[in-house]
Design a protein around this motif. Structure first.
Motif, PDB file in Angstrom:
ATOM      1  N   THR A 125       0.824  -1.220   0.000  1.00 42.86           N
ATOM      2  CA  THR A 125       0.000   0.000   0.000  1.00 42.86           C
ATOM      3  C   THR A 125       0.855   1.265   0.000  1.00 42.86           C
ATOM      4  OG1 THR A 125      -0.166  -0.069   2.417  1.00 42.86           O
ATOM      5  CG2 THR A 125      -1.916  -1.163   1.165  1.00 42.86           C
ATOM      6  N   ALA A 126       2.158   1.129   0.244  1.00 44.28           N
ATOM      7  CA  ALA A 126       3.052   2.295   0.190  1.00 44.28           C
ATOM      8  C   ALA A 126       3.274   2.769  -1.245  1.00 44.28           C
ATOM      9  CB  ALA A 126       4.396   1.939   0.833  1.00 44.28           C
ATOM     10  N   ILE A 127       2.875   1.951  -2.195  1.00 43.77           N
ATOM     11  CA  ILE A 127       3.040   2.292  -3.610  1.00 43.77           C
ATOM     12  C   ILE A 127       1.801   3.034  -4.094  1.00 43.77           C
ATOM     13  CG2 ILE A 127       3.322   1.334  -5.941  1.00 43.77           C
ATOM     14  CD1 ILE A 127       4.796  -1.009  -4.638  1.00 43.77           C
ATOM     15  N   ASP A 128       2.024   4.120  -4.775  1.00 40.46           N
ATOM     16  CA  ASP A 128       0.931   4.923  -5.314  1.00 40.46           C
ATOM     17  C   ASP A 128       0.072   4.069  -6.257  1.00 40.46           C
ATOM     18  OD1 ASP A 128      -0.599   7.214  -5.827  1.00 40.46           O
ATOM     19  OD2 ASP A 128       0.543   7.615  -7.662  1.00 40.46           O
ATOM     20  N   GLN A 133      -7.415  -3.035  -0.627  1.00 37.11           N
ATOM     21  CA  GLN A 133      -8.117  -4.086  -1.365  1.00 37.11           C
ATOM     22  C   GLN A 133      -7.257  -4.638  -2.501  1.00 37.11           C
ATOM     23  OE1 GLN A 133     -11.872  -2.329  -2.565  1.00 37.11           O
ATOM     24  NE2 GLN A 133     -12.896  -3.059  -0.716  1.00 37.11           N
ATOM     25  N   THR A 134      -6.591  -3.739  -3.219  1.00 37.52           N
ATOM     26  CA  THR A 134      -5.717  -4.185  -4.308  1.00 37.52           C
ATOM     27  C   THR A 134      -4.560  -5.012  -3.763  1.00 37.52           C
ATOM     28  OG1 THR A 134      -6.280  -2.219  -5.601  1.00 37.52           O
ATOM     29  CG2 THR A 134      -4.284  -3.416  -6.236  1.00 37.52           C
ATOM     30  N   THR A 140      -3.677 -12.573  -2.551  1.00 36.97           N
ATOM     31  CA  THR A 140      -4.492 -13.780  -2.745  1.00 36.97           C
ATOM     32  C   THR A 140      -4.111 -14.489  -4.040  1.00 36.97           C
ATOM     33  OG1 THR A 140      -6.339 -12.811  -1.514  1.00 36.97           O
ATOM     34  CG2 THR A 140      -6.846 -14.657  -2.996  1.00 36.97           C
ATOM     35  N   GLN A 141      -3.955 -13.713  -5.116  1.00 38.05           N
ATOM     36  CA  GLN A 141      -3.610 -14.323  -6.403  1.00 38.05           C
ATOM     37  C   GLN A 141      -2.215 -14.942  -6.368  1.00 38.05           C
ATOM     38  OE1 GLN A 141      -4.476 -12.325 -10.098  1.00 38.05           O
ATOM     39  NE2 GLN A 141      -5.979 -11.002  -9.107  1.00 38.05           N
ATOM     40  N   TRP A 142      -1.271 -14.233  -5.742  1.00 42.76           N
ATOM     41  CA  TRP A 142       0.075 -14.777  -5.674  1.00 42.76           C
ATOM     42  C   TRP A 142       0.113 -16.038  -4.812  1.00 42.76           C
ATOM     43  CZ3 TRP A 142       4.275 -15.008  -8.244  1.00 42.76           C
ATOM     44  CH2 TRP A 142       5.422 -15.530  -7.656  1.00 42.76           C
TER      45      TRP A 142
END
Length: 727
Positions: A125-128, A133-134, A140-142
């Motif tokens: 979440t530190a990434i713009d 949720q993303t 989850t996908q990984w």
């Protein structure tokens, strides 16, 4: 010579095809030693361009696409450098991560990016552009991607086909590896088709086979399920114990403990006769419930008196014969009148004895009497034929019961019964005990039920022996049609079928490979299985089409007793496909490569598509972009998506069981001693009675004699006759 297994290391340059349900992929692989680009095919979870892989398999030759590498095992080699991870994530292996986001993730976390995604996704979440949720979706996908890879690796290590990995993951999700490693016997119960043998192999490899309690329970379940798959409603306790000891070295004490546990949970029912010394009978709970329900409902229906119509039978008969333009024999007239007096009745007869005429007359009589008449049959083919010969609309039993595919249940039951005063069911020999249970649960007790069939044909594919049980129980009135009418008596096929029933060699024309123009029943003597196959191919491709101007796809059906080995369905389908349709393949499933114009057979009831087990069609179209096939069934197009291809098989040659309920202008059947396990009188009789104009047997007199002498199928275990007779 068998192709040598080798390993290829390289980078996936392009994914040509990928099925997310099965993880089957067709891809282009760039290898460095020697430098080349090759096509590879196999099960590859998370297939994405840019992935480095190690594949083990062998080279094959595709009829259209040439040389390909077909791999059995695949190891995805994860990148370790920041640049490699960036390219890997940018390939689309994780939905939602494209080149831009992949670059941001790697610039932030470098070579630790994959570890962060797996163990500390909140840091993303530190990434713009990445919110909570993303970040959770990426995690989850990984995780799923990682679990599937681990499952595949585990299966490869234990000698299990990687194709099972997708089903295992869809069943257990992120807990899949834990189940595999700690409770492998669950696989046999939870995943259809996986079976006790594979679960036991995994357990043995892990050293868990010493868990005798879990192993014994799984083994007992397996043996009971295997008995049901062979058509038996139950297995005797002493036979089950003997099989467990001989096949799996599980002692009687452990088996007894497993039986006690399964009885307590309600999975099985153990039943003994009060005054008999035989071993207890062990039923799966669902089959015990089915048998008892069928017997109880039939007895209840018979307790309700019938009401005779106001019109005299003589007037009804005169109207029926006038309307249908026929003249019933004295036996048919007597049976027709008897139908008015009984709530449940069975009519049985062989070919040419007038079953079709009786169905038409009975339906007409009860409609004239003011009844709501309903007609049904087990398969779509037999229901359509019933509609054509009677003029009444007939349904498959599943459609009549409003089967719901999504919920796997029936809409009609005791609370929502079938609205009919008279129900006539044809091809009753094909109805298994479970389906009869659902039917009887939906038939009102006040309805008149008439079952019509040929008790000498093969019994149902599913467990039970319904029609024969009803007949031998003496609990319901049974009427046998034995007279073969003059026009049918002249048919050598019908005459031969009745000779087969009596265990006598049929009256056949023993020819060479040339077939006379007026031939109906032909025997070609040949003891070499390879030559038998060659003769079948020649008959289908040249001899019969040239002599009789036949379309081999529409008029000739090869029927065989077995699937594997010489002159089995697998070998014959491959040979006939190559001979009749030599064009390039367009798509493959786990068993076959399909071509435009191929004759194919549907393998299971699909009520959504309204295509049923055993229906035969022709591939009429292929959409390469959507990866969909169109199959024409009697000019009705049906579409199959990438995840539905396993519902199809080649239909040039089919088993005798799959042919039930159908008729074909010409039937060709191999009859060789190699098939001795399946050579049975009712199997031969069923195959011969599928032919309308010409039947050709190819094989040996010895094999014919074995089939005529073998009446073993009557030993199918069922408790229904006993329950009906008990009253």
């Amino acid at each position: 010579m068998r192709a040598q297994t080798i390993a290829l290391n390289g980078v996936l340059e392009h994914i040509t095809f990928y099925n997310p349900q099965t993880h089957y992929a067709v891809a282009r692989l760039k290898i460095t030693t020697p430098a080349a680009m090759v096509t590879v095919t196999g099960v590859l979870p998370g297939a994405a361009a840019g992935t480095t892989v190690r594949l083990c398999g062998k080279w094959t030759e595709h009829p259209k696409y040439g040389r390909q590498f077909q791999f059995d095992t695949a190891d995805i080699i994860l990148p370790e450098t920041a640049a490699g991870i960036r390219d890997y994530l940018a390939s689309g292996v994780i939905k939602g991560i494209g080149p831009s986001l992949a670059d941001k993730i790697v610039r932030r976390f470098g070579a630790d990016a994959l570890k962060i995604m797996e163990t500390d996704p909140h840091e993303l979440t530190a990434i713009d552009g990445i919110g909570p949720q993303t970040a959770e979706r990426i995690h989850t996908q990984w995780t799923s991607h990682s679990v599937i890879k681990q499952i595949m690796a585990f299966l490869q290590e234990n000698g299990i086909k990687p194709a099972w990995g997708a089903k295992i993951f869809s069943t257990y999700g992120k807990n899949a590896l834990d189940v595999l490693q700690n409770a492998p016997y669950r696989l046999a119960d939870d995943i259809a088709g996986m079976g006790f043998y594979m679960a036991d192999r995994i357990a043995r490899n892990l050293g868990l086979a010493h868990q005798t309690g879990a192993r014994a329970v799984a083994c007992v379940r397996h043996l009971i399920q295997e008995a049901a798959a062979q058509g038996h409603a139950y297995i005797d306790e002493d036979e089950l114990i003997e099989h467990a000891q001989r096949l799996f070295e599980i002692n009687g004490t452990a088996v007894s403990g497993a039986l006690e546990e399964l009885c307590e949970t309600g999975e099985i029912v153990m039943e003994s006769d009060d005054h008999a010394s035989g071993p207890p009978r062990i039923f799966p709970d669902w089959l015990h419930t089915a048998e008892t329900t069928v017997a109880r409902r039939i007895r209840a229906m018979q307790s309700i008196p019938t009401v005779l119509p106001s019109a005299s039978f003589e007037n009804l008969l005169a109207n029926i014969e006038t309307r249908l333009i026929l003249s019933l024999s004295s036996q048919q007239q007597r049976i027709l009148e008897e139908m008015l007096r009984h709530r449940v009745a069975v009519i049985s007869g062989g070919p040419g004895t007038g079953k079709t005429t009786m169905v038409r007359a009975i339906a007409e009589m009860f409609q004239q009497s003011g009844n709501r008449v309903c007609l049904a049959a087990p398969t779509g083919r037999s229901a359509r034929r019933m509609t054509e010969i009677t003029g009444f609309t007939a349904h498959t039993i599943h459609k009549l019961l409003e089967y719901n595919l999504e919920q796997q249940c029936f809409g009609k039951d005791m609370d929502n019964p079938i609205e009919a005063d008279t129900l006539i069911v044809d091809e009753a020999s094909m109805i298994d005990t479970a389906l009869m249970h659902h039917l009887m649960s939906a038939v009102p007790l006040s309805t008149r039920l008439i079952l019509v069939g040929d008790a000498d044909q093969l019994p149902s594919i599913g467990p039970g022996n319904l029609l024969t049980d009803l007949i031998v129980s003496d609990a319901v009135p049974v009427y046998f049609l034995k007279t073969v009418f003059r026009q049918d008596a002249e048919s050598r096929i019908i005459a031969g079928a009745h000779q087969i029933l009596n265990g006598e060699p049929p009256d056949m024309t023993v020819d060479g490979e040339s077939i006379a123009a007026d031939a109906e029943f032909v025997f070609i003597e040949q003891n070499d299985p390879v030559k038998v196959t060659r003769i079948i191919i020649d008959l289908c491709t040249r001899a019969l089409p040239e002599k009789f101007s036949l379309d081999p796809l529409k008029t000739i059906q090869v029927i065989t007793p077995v699937h594997k080995g010489p002159a089995g369905t697998i070998e014959l389908n491959q040979s006939l496909q190559n001979a009749l349709n030599p064009g390039p393949a367009v798509v493959s499933n786990s068993a076959h490569a399909f071509k435009m114009g191929d004759k194919v057979m549907h393998l299971k009831n699909n009520y959504k598509k309204e295509v049923f087990n055993g229906e035969i069609g022709v591939i009429s179209a292929w959409d390469n972009d959507a990866r969909t096939l169109i199959v024409a069934y009697e000019d009705r197009p049906v579409e199959y998506g990438p995840d539905e291809m396993d519902e199809l098989t080649l239909g040039y040659a089919i088993s005798v069981h799959k042919s039930q309920g159908s008729e074909y202008p010409v039937v060709i059947m191999p009859l060789i001693t190699r098939h001795y396990v399946m050579l049975q009188r009712n199997l031969l009789y069923t195959a011969v009675t599928r032919a309308q104009h010409l039947v050709i047997l190819i094989g040996t007199q010895k094999a014919l004699g074995l089939a005529l002498a073998n009446d073993r199928p009557r030993m199918r275990r069922s408790g229904l006759a006993r329950r009906l007779a008990a009253g």
